[in-house]
Write an enzyme that holds these catalytic residues in place. Structure first.
Site, mmCIF file in Angstrom:
data_model
loop_
_atom_site.group_PDB
_atom_site.id
_atom_site.type_symbol
_atom_site.label_atom_id
_atom_site.label_comp_id
_atom_site.label_asym_id
_atom_site.label_seq_id
_atom_site.Cartn_x
_atom_site.Cartn_y
_atom_site.Cartn_z
ATOM 1 N N GLN A 186 0.821 -1.208 0.000
ATOM 2 C CA GLN A 186 0.000 0.000 0.000
ATOM 3 C C GLN A 186 0.859 1.263 0.000
ATOM 4 O O GLN A 186 0.495 2.275 -0.616
ATOM 5 C CB GLN A 186 -0.969 0.001 1.188
ATOM 6 C CG GLN A 186 -0.345 -0.014 2.556
ATOM 7 C CD GLN A 186 -0.137 -1.427 3.089
ATOM 8 O OE1 GLN A 186 -0.032 -2.392 2.326
ATOM 9 N NE2 GLN A 186 -0.093 -1.572 4.410
ATOM 10 N N SER A 232 19.985 -11.734 -0.150
ATOM 11 C CA SER A 232 21.388 -11.341 -0.121
ATOM 12 C C SER A 232 22.305 -12.510 -0.479
ATOM 13 O O SER A 232 21.964 -13.676 -0.257
ATOM 14 C CB SER A 232 21.743 -10.804 1.267
ATOM 15 O OG SER A 232 23.030 -10.241 1.265
ATOM 16 N N GLN A 254 26.106 -12.708 5.956
ATOM 17 C CA GLN A 254 25.015 -12.635 4.989
ATOM 18 C C GLN A 254 23.931 -13.667 5.273
ATOM 19 O O GLN A 254 22.750 -13.424 5.046
ATOM 20 C CB GLN A 254 25.560 -12.825 3.571
ATOM 21 C CG GLN A 254 26.494 -11.712 3.147
ATOM 22 C CD GLN A 254 25.911 -10.339 3.393
ATOM 23 O OE1 GLN A 254 24.965 -9.929 2.729
ATOM 24 N NE2 GLN A 254 26.471 -9.613 4.355
ATOM 25 N N HIS A 257 20.879 -12.603 7.271
ATOM 26 C CA HIS A 257 19.892 -11.673 6.719
ATOM 27 C C HIS A 257 18.512 -12.329 6.638
ATOM 28 O O HIS A 257 17.520 -11.774 7.113
ATOM 29 C CB HIS A 257 20.313 -11.209 5.331
ATOM 30 C CG HIS A 257 21.080 -9.931 5.329
ATOM 31 N ND1 HIS A 257 20.568 -8.747 5.778
ATOM 32 C CD2 HIS A 257 22.347 -9.661 4.927
ATOM 33 C CE1 HIS A 257 21.470 -7.795 5.658
ATOM 34 N NE2 HIS A 257 22.566 -8.323 5.146
ATOM 35 N N GLU A 322 26.305 -10.788 -5.623
ATOM 36 C CA GLU A 322 26.079 -9.448 -5.065
ATOM 37 C C GLU A 322 27.355 -8.955 -4.379
ATOM 38 O O GLU A 322 27.862 -7.879 -4.682
ATOM 39 C CB GLU A 322 24.917 -9.514 -4.067
ATOM 40 C CG GLU A 322 24.619 -8.194 -3.378
ATOM 41 C CD GLU A 322 23.596 -8.363 -2.269
ATOM 42 O OE1 GLU A 322 23.016 -7.342 -1.853
ATOM 43 O OE2 GLU A 322 23.373 -9.493 -1.796
ATOM 44 N N HIS A 323 27.872 -9.732 -3.430
ATOM 45 C CA HIS A 323 29.107 -9.408 -2.717
ATOM 46 C C HIS A 323 30.166 -10.458 -3.040
ATOM 47 O O HIS A 323 29.876 -11.660 -2.979
ATOM 48 C CB HIS A 323 28.892 -9.395 -1.202
ATOM 49 C CG HIS A 323 27.780 -8.512 -0.741
ATOM 50 N ND1 HIS A 323 26.528 -9.004 -0.394
ATOM 51 C CD2 HIS A 323 27.727 -7.176 -0.560
ATOM 52 C CE1 HIS A 323 25.753 -8.008 -0.019
ATOM 53 N NE2 HIS A 323 26.446 -6.881 -0.116
ATOM 54 N N ASP A 356 28.821 -2.524 4.002
ATOM 55 C CA ASP A 356 27.418 -2.367 4.386
ATOM 56 C C ASP A 356 27.169 -1.065 5.125
ATOM 57 O O ASP A 356 26.118 -0.443 4.969
ATOM 58 C CB ASP A 356 26.992 -3.531 5.292
ATOM 59 C CG ASP A 356 26.270 -4.618 4.520
ATOM 60 O OD1 ASP A 356 26.068 -4.458 3.301
ATOM 61 O OD2 ASP A 356 25.901 -5.634 5.143
ATOM 62 N N GLU A 410 12.692 3.129 -44.526
ATOM 63 C CA GLU A 410 11.831 2.614 -43.459
ATOM 64 C C GLU A 410 10.351 2.859 -43.737
ATOM 65 O O GLU A 410 9.498 2.552 -42.896
ATOM 66 C CB GLU A 410 12.219 3.255 -42.124
ATOM 67 C CG GLU A 410 13.623 2.851 -41.671
ATOM 68 C CD GLU A 410 13.976 3.346 -40.282
ATOM 69 O OE1 GLU A 410 13.176 4.129 -39.707
ATOM 70 O OE2 GLU A 410 15.027 2.953 -39.762
ATOM 71 N N HIS A 415 8.455 11.645 -42.596
ATOM 72 C CA HIS A 415 9.792 11.957 -42.095
ATOM 73 C C HIS A 415 10.648 12.527 -43.235
ATOM 74 O O HIS A 415 11.338 13.542 -43.056
ATOM 75 C CB HIS A 415 10.470 10.694 -41.551
ATOM 76 C CG HIS A 415 10.042 10.289 -40.178
ATOM 77 N ND1 HIS A 415 8.747 9.954 -39.879
ATOM 78 C CD2 HIS A 415 10.747 10.182 -39.015
ATOM 79 C CE1 HIS A 415 8.668 9.635 -38.587
ATOM 80 N NE2 HIS A 415 9.874 9.774 -38.040
#
Length: 430
Positions: A186, A232, A254, A257, A322-323, A356, A410, A415
């Site tokens: 929301q 992660s 990690q 997480h 990611e890491h 981090d 084209e 054009h």
């Protein structure tokens, strides 16, 4: 933690986002907020967060922010302020500027950069609150010049006490003036479409649970988003010179997480692998979030045995983590061969939490293998670029026929005629 040969390893990743039921629920929430505004926003906040609010109480007050400062400890305040300085200094180096190129024939070409006008930052609650993520989202936007930055966070990030005071303080220290106590799908819908209480934004950034991720995907197009973040990930490339305790601790940093985080060691040494496996078990038992970390290690953790560090680099480039930590005798030896990684940590003292929280580079980094084609959050994410074209008469006379040729190839006659009419007039035709 399983030990497996490189040729038998395949990282288990979630390729689908959410169940059909979750996707349907998010679509209903987003549409309700889009059409009903505050009424739906308040209804779903009560239903999902258990907090009954009025529209007038959605915005966090100055008094609440002031009170939050009384609830945080001095050590946190010192650390968050120093981290903010480091993050700002790093991102200032990413700034780019508009440019123009005046050519000899009088043509001017260029690029004009403008910041987005209004950006929404989502700060999650749930299993943990992350004040550091506030800095990582807000500061690059500020460096880019975004004039309006708004934060949303669930109304009970701090439990029954309301919003976590550390989140409020981090936002205030980062310079956020507009904050709302609303979360979930929301909140994302409110940022995207606007309500009577929350004006719409141009871009939504920040991590969240599966409902937040699905909502961001749903509203993309009406607004921009940073990414659809997955769990992660950390990959450590290590040889026998690395410290077993350091490697195990970084893998667990990690794993704690969430249950779907992945922690992977790549090493050519079987004895080192055995040592890390035992050390992970020892350290796991000491963690407050041991159930979460253990499930992560059991389901998504692995130690991959490779024939050489060179082979290990090949595995890394396929995983695009990611890491990535490189803990070898000479980490710089391998840096030039890393093609795919979100953030690269070199050496024994460059533990992933350094990035981090404090070093300065952004910790919002591509997950799920998307480091193959995307980058950490940066200043460019909050800029839009406009091309500049001022064509001279000389340039049009010199190149107009070529433009007409391409347009007619084209099948776009209008054009072609838009150029042709100018050529005829300038060349003295009818």
């Amino acid at each position: 933690m399983r030990i497996i040969a490189a040729d038998r390893f395949e990282l288990k990743r979630e390729v689908e986002y959410g169940t059909p039921e979750q996707n349907q629920a998010v679509r209903e929430i987003v549409e309700a907020v889009r059409t009903e505004g505050d009424a739906a926003l308040l209804r779903y906040t009560e239903r999902h967060d258990g907090v009954r609010l009025q529209a007038a109480s959605l915005r966090v007050t100055e008094a609440e922010i002031t009170a939050a400062y009384d609830k945080v400890d001095a050590a946190f305040l010192t650390a968050i302020r120093e981290a903010a300085v480091n993050i700002r200094v790093f991102h200032e180096k990413q700034k780019r500027y508009s440019w123009m190129d005046l050519q000899p024939d009088g043509t001017l070409l260029g690029q004009m950069l403008r910041p987005l006008k209004r950006v929404g930052v989502y700060v999650p609650g749930g299993k943990a609150a992350y004040p550091s993520s506030v800095l990582m989202n807000v500061i690059p936007a500020q460096v880019a010049g975004v004039p309006e930055i708004v934060m949303v966070t669930p109304p009970a990030t701090g439990g029954k006490e309301g919003i976590d005071p550390y989140i409020l303080v981090a936002a205030a220290e980062a310079g956020v003036k507009e904050m709302y106590r609303v979360g979930g799908a929301q909140a994302v819908a409110a940022l995207a479409y606007g309500t009577a209480s929350i004006p719409p934004v141009d871009k939504i950034c920040g991590p969240g649970n599966i409902y937040v991720a699905l909502a961001k995907r749903t509203v993309f197009g009406a607004v921009d988003i940073d990414s659809i973040a997955g769990p992660s990930e950390i990959v450590v490339l290590a040889d026998e010179t690395a410290d077993v305790g350091y490697v195990a601790a970084d893998l667990l940093s990690q794993a704690e997480h969430d249950e779907m985080a992945s922690a992977i060691l790549i090493t050519p040494s079987a004895s080192f692998a055995d040592g890390v496996k035992a050390e992970v078990e020892r350290q796991l038992a000491l963690l407050p979030r041991e159930p979460i970390a253990r499930k992560s290690i059991d389901d998504y953790g692995a130690i991959i045995i490779v024939g050489s560090l060179q082979e290990g680099v090949g595995v890394i480039n396929r995983l695009a983590p990611e890491h990535l930590e490189i803990m070898t005798a000479d980490p710089m030896e391998w840096l030039g061969q890393i093609e795919n990684a979100g953030a690269i940590f070199l050496g024994a003292y460059s533990s992933e939490p350094v990035g981090d929280y404090f070093a300065g580079p952004n910790h919002i980094i591509p997950t799920n293998g998307t480091a193959r084609f995307s980058s950490p959050v940066n200043v460019d994410d909050f800029l839009k670029k406009s091309s500049l074209i001022r064509y001279s008469k000389e340039a049009l006379l010199a190149n107009g026929d070529k433009i007409i040729t391409l347009a007619r190839h084209e099948g776009l006659e209008a054009h072609a005629r838009a150029i042709e009419i100018r050529l005829e007039r300038e060349r003295g035709g009818n």
